[in-house]
Design an enzyme around this catalytic site. Structure first.
Site, mmCIF file in Angstrom:
data_model
loop_
_atom_site.group_PDB
_atom_site.id
_atom_site.type_symbol
_atom_site.label_atom_id
_atom_site.label_comp_id
_atom_site.label_asym_id
_atom_site.label_seq_id
_atom_site.Cartn_x
_atom_site.Cartn_y
_atom_site.Cartn_z
ATOM 1 N N HIS A 200 0.816 -1.208 0.000
ATOM 2 C CA HIS A 200 0.000 0.000 0.000
ATOM 3 C C HIS A 200 0.856 1.266 0.000
ATOM 4 O O HIS A 200 0.562 2.226 -0.714
ATOM 5 C CB HIS A 200 -0.953 -0.031 1.202
ATOM 6 C CG HIS A 200 -1.614 1.275 1.455
ATOM 7 N ND1 HIS A 200 -1.250 2.097 2.493
ATOM 8 C CD2 HIS A 200 -2.593 1.933 0.779
ATOM 9 C CE1 HIS A 200 -1.996 3.192 2.447
ATOM 10 N NE2 HIS A 200 -2.810 3.119 1.430
ATOM 11 N N GLU B 65 1.974 1.843 -3.417
ATOM 12 C CA GLU B 65 0.908 2.406 -4.259
ATOM 13 C C GLU B 65 0.983 3.943 -4.219
ATOM 14 O O GLU B 65 0.845 4.612 -5.241
ATOM 15 C CB GLU B 65 -0.450 1.905 -3.769
ATOM 16 C CG GLU B 65 -1.639 2.522 -4.479
ATOM 17 C CD GLU B 65 -2.835 2.702 -3.539
ATOM 18 O OE1 GLU B 65 -3.218 1.752 -2.854
ATOM 19 O OE2 GLU B 65 -3.364 3.831 -3.492
ATOM 20 N N HIS B 66 1.202 4.500 -3.047
ATOM 21 C CA HIS B 66 1.340 5.960 -2.939
ATOM 22 C C HIS B 66 2.514 6.468 -3.776
ATOM 23 O O HIS B 66 2.435 7.514 -4.407
ATOM 24 C CB HIS B 66 1.554 6.358 -1.475
ATOM 25 C CG HIS B 66 0.295 6.436 -0.681
ATOM 26 N ND1 HIS B 66 -0.186 7.614 -0.172
ATOM 27 C CD2 HIS B 66 -0.601 5.478 -0.322
ATOM 28 C CE1 HIS B 66 -1.314 7.380 0.482
ATOM 29 N NE2 HIS B 66 -1.582 6.094 0.417
ATOM 30 N N GLU C 6 -2.826 8.528 7.261
ATOM 31 C CA GLU C 6 -3.938 7.688 6.802
ATOM 32 C C GLU C 6 -4.225 6.580 7.820
ATOM 33 O O GLU C 6 -5.371 6.281 8.144
ATOM 34 C CB GLU C 6 -3.591 7.078 5.430
ATOM 35 C CG GLU C 6 -4.713 6.224 4.854
ATOM 36 C CD GLU C 6 -4.332 5.593 3.500
ATOM 37 O OE1 GLU C 6 -3.196 5.817 3.014
ATOM 38 O OE2 GLU C 6 -5.172 4.865 2.938
#
Lengths: 416, 423
Positions: free
Chosen positions: A50, A53-54, A128
């Site tokens: 994840h 992904e950023h 997040e």
């Protein structure tokens, strides 16, 4: 029944390209699914897929700001990571349909990886993490639940990662290696949907992606989660206004027998106001203010979860017994055909409304291809159709037993 | 490795032109609007009453009516009602907006008739049993307890209260004091006057033809309505206090909202301001996102929005961030406002924002369901759909100087309310 038409081809470098024509829309979606998710991470470096992904939005030498050209095209884009895969999508007006081909190919080949962008995106991801998993009440349920159910399989951590520490520890070398290993044409499924003719779509796929060399994708032999044989319970106190009880079971993976039965059983229990939980446990017995059953929907062995929030002054063991009472009823009495027909009808309507969205269709095509049988996209309605009283009852008898259960008492610290 | 092709040329978008829906009038003058899409055998039908929160005499009434819409009739109990709807595979939901009370049906086309019969039974014969009302109150209070644990909810509630006043329909948020005070009689009154006996407008989208219009005629075309246009007034009472700090123990992040009242879609500056908002904080490529997320990493997301209502509007900036970043965030917001007020933006930034926003307009007319959603929302907000086309054209013509002018006129920080919720 509606039928989603598509055409599939493989490029020489291993890229799978799928095209779906929809002339009812002035948009084109380009969706790139990479076959890497949180389950491919090491247990000491979770949350990495994840975080990466950023970083895919951090630009390249030719396109310093990924979103720029898409926004200039009148389009937008986003991405998500789950335990099984990572998915990127771009939506543009059809006059600018070639733009996302260029951008996706560009960031597949020459992503700008540097210490500064890593440091920055770590900070963003930590915010997040806090926003979704620490600050909101009950935000850590998935963390606790997964570690209870999965002893071996990497589904034991959620996509965001086990711990903020893991994200802080990610190094530039980790990032570079991950990019080289997994972000290659032979690990990607590219789907083009919308108002773009098939020939053009394949021509552009070849033009932009055809020359990108494949790599050696690491092989993963993920452990198979053994059948659970003992009851597990865990008590957790938190500063929340009301206690919750969560009872969860391991269940068949996406392609295994019993998956669709599990899905429909959760609907029997909690979909809509005529559902059993709502009628019996919320309205009649007034034990819960909210209670639902859901499945995690993962490719490997999944989770079947019952999650209820108790009214004040309700004894948690009474609530627990009431849930079990409903489960025993499924096992002993089965489900009447009429009730099964009801949830099937709801499912059909849901699927048809969901197919209206071009983006949904495009992402689904990529997902079914990842499953290994893209035709399932048009066959699942029949799979649900086949389900009957017998098959749901045998699912409940095989999977929803006390000796295979995981019960989380998530208690408000005010009851301590 | 590098790809050796020239990047494709990006084409500028034309201003989209909204296609008008089909119009049908039932024998009792009920207006029906329709957008076709026969690609799936599914239909959405919305029954919209001109009421919503605006017509409440006490807060939360319309929400209660919406939640109790399927609570039973003389012929079917609440359970029988939901079981019958669920068995058709249909969904019926009611919800109360600021100005519209909407009952929506999602159904397979083949089940339109039986679904509408059930919907109409709820509409004409709802008996609101005491036990269902108690159930509603109990569960709503319980859900509220959870909401109140969320800093985002607390911040928004405080912000709206400050802007419009605690009882104004645009200003109140769910609150124990309103829900405790609500009576079954109030629910029944609102239902009778604002839902049952008000002439609806009907919006049908998806798969249908004349047969379905005949079904609408058969079910909704007979009842006579008396004229019931409303003259209800609500006075805005903005708070004189400008800065609010809501304490929420144990939170690792705080929610921040900064903003003030603004102009709605009837104002000639609307299109120019909405483009200015896009540049400021309205999309991924905005000034706020690029600075505060992509450069400083203070937050997972920060955005600004221009929210319009029939009679008012507000513009605000919102983010969730670690407690230690709150002050720096506010400082950066001020800096970005100042820049926008003083410096001409570049051609490329302007054209990027324009195309992005025109793309958004295009997506609002992508397919029958989106078209209807847009058309219906314009009507509920009291606007002619032709203004959609004007906005799109105006956006194309915005100049750099316009952006400075809009920022100066509408983004001044001095009179903005500032709310933080956290610890």
């Amino acid at each position: 029944m509606s039928h989603i038409q598509f055409e599939k081809r493989n490029l020489k470098n291993g890229l799978t390209v799928i095209h779906h024509l929809d002339t009812n829309t002035p948009f084109v979606v380009v969706n790139a699914l990479y076959k890497v998710g949180a389950k491919h991470e090491q247990s000491t470096k979770t949350g990495f897929a994840h975080l990466f992904e950023h970083l895919m939005f951090e630009g390249t030498p030719d396109v310093p700001y990924f979103d720029g050209p898409l926004q200039e095209s009148g389009g937008e884009n986003n991405a998500f990571t789950n335990n099984d895969y990572t998915n990127y999508y771009d939506i543009v007006p059809d006059i600018n349909a070639e733009i996302p081909f260029w951008l996706e190919a560009d960031r597949m080949t020459q992503l700008n990886i540097n210490a500064q962008s890593l440091k920055l995106q770590k900070k963003v991801v930590i915010e997040e993490f806090k926003e979704n998993y620490i600050n909101p009440p009950y935000g850590d349920i998935q963390h606790i639940l997964r570690s209870m159910l999965y002893q071996k399989h990497p589904y034991q951590w959620p996509t965001i990662g086990k711990d903020i520490q893991h994200i802080q520890k990610a190094t530039l070398d980790d990032v570079k290696r991950f990019y080289q290993q997994y972000y290659a044409p032979n690990n990607c499924i590219l789907v083009i949907g919308g108002n773009l003719q098939q020939d053009t779509a394949f021509e552009w796929a070849e033009k932009w992606f055809g020359q990108i060399p494949p790599t050696m994708i690491p092989e993963h032999h993920l452990p198979i989660e053994a059948v659970q044989t003992e009851t597990r319970t865990f008590t957790h106190y938190a500063d929340v206004p009301q206690s919750m009880i969560i009872i969860a079971f391991l269940m068949p993976g996406r392609l295994e027998d019993g998956y669709f039965e599990a899905d429909l059983v959760t609907d029997i229990l909690s979909s809509g106001q005529s559902s059993r939980f709502y009628q019996k446990l919320v309205k009649e017995r007034k034990l819960f203010s909210e209670i639902e059953a859901y499945i995690s929907g993962s490719i490997d062995t999944g989770m079947f979860v019952v999650e209820g929030r108790l009214h004040d002054n309700v004894d948690i063991h009474e609530a627990e017994d009431a849930i079990w009472h409903e489960i025993f009823k499924l096992q002993e009495e089965g489900i009447a055909e009429m009730e099964i027909e009801k949830v099937k009808n709801q499912m059909v309507t849901y699927m048809k409304f969901s197919d209206v969205s071009l983006l949904n269709k495009t992402i689904n095509l990529a997902y079914y291809e990842l499953l290994g049988n893209i035709n399932l996209i048009n066959e699942e309605e029949q799979e649900y159709e086949k389900i009957n009283a017998e098959s749901t009852q045998s699912f409940c008898n095989e999977f929803l037993n006390k000796h295979q259960s995981n019960t989380l008492y998530y208690l408000s610290s005010s009851c301590k | 490795m590098q790809i050796k092709h020239t990047p494709p040329i990006i084409k500028a978008l034309n201003a989209p032109v909204f296609k008008l829906p089909e119009s049908y009038i039932l024998s009792n003058d009920i207006q029906v609007w329709g957008f076709h899409d026969d690609s799936q055998e599914i239909t959405r039908i919305e029954i919209v009453l001109d009421s919503g929160k605006w017509e409440e005499s006490v807060p939360e009434m319309s929400h209660g009516v919406a939640k109790l819409f399927k609570s039973g009739t003389n012929s079917l109990s609440a359970f029988q009602m939901s079981a019958s709807i669920d068995h058709l595979g249909s969904t019926i939901k009611a919800y109360a907006g600021y100005h519209g009370f909407t009952i929506v049906l999602y159904t397979l086309r083949k089940n339109i008739l039986p679904s509408l019969e059930l919907l109409n039974d709820c509409l004409q014969d709802n008996i609101f049993p005491e036990s269902e009302f108690e159930n509603y109150i109990r569960n709503t209070l319980s859900k509220l307890l959870i909401q109140e644990e969320k800093t985002e909810f607390l911040a928004e509630k405080t912000f709206r209260n400050a802007l419009f006043g605690p009882v104004h329909p645009y200003g109140y948020s769910p609150d124990k004091q309103w829900i405790d005070r609500l009576t079954l009689q109030e629910i029944k009154d609102y239902f009778l006057n604002q839902v049952q006996n008000k002439k609806p407008t009907i919006y049908i989208s998806g798969s249908y033809d004349n047969n379905e219009i005949q079904i609408l005629e058969q079910i909704f075309g007979q009842k006579e309505y008396s004229d019931s246009s409303s003259a209800r007034q609500h006075i805005v009472k903005s708070s004189s206090q400008q800065i609010f700090e809501v304490y929420k123990s144990g939170s690792v992040q705080s929610s921040l909202i900064v903003g003030k009242r603004s102009i709605n879609k009837t104002h000639p500056d609307f299109a120019r301001l909405s483009l200015t908002n896009v540049i400021f904080g309205g999309y991924f490529g905005s000034r706020l996102m690029l600075n505060i997320r992509e450069e400083k990493g203070y937050t997972y997301g920060i955005y600004s929005a221009l929210q319009t209502y029939r009679h008012d509007a507000n513009i605000f900036i919102q983010t969730e961030t670690s407690n230690e970043y709150i002050r720096p965030c506010i400082e950066e917001i001020k800096i970005e406002i100042n820049k926008l007020q003083q410096e001409l933006i570049s051609d490329s930034e302007l054209s990027q924002a324009k195309n992005y926003l025109l793309g958004k307009y295009l997506s609002r007319m992508d397919g029958a369901f989106s078209q209807m959603e847009t058309f219906k929302n314009y009507q509920i907000e009291g606007l002619n759909i032709l203004s959609f086309n004007n906005f799109a054209k105006t956006i194309q013509a915005v100049t750099k100087q316009d952006i400075i002018e809009m920022a100066q006129k509408y983004l001044g920080f001095e009179d903005m309310y500032q709310v933080t919720a956290g610890s």
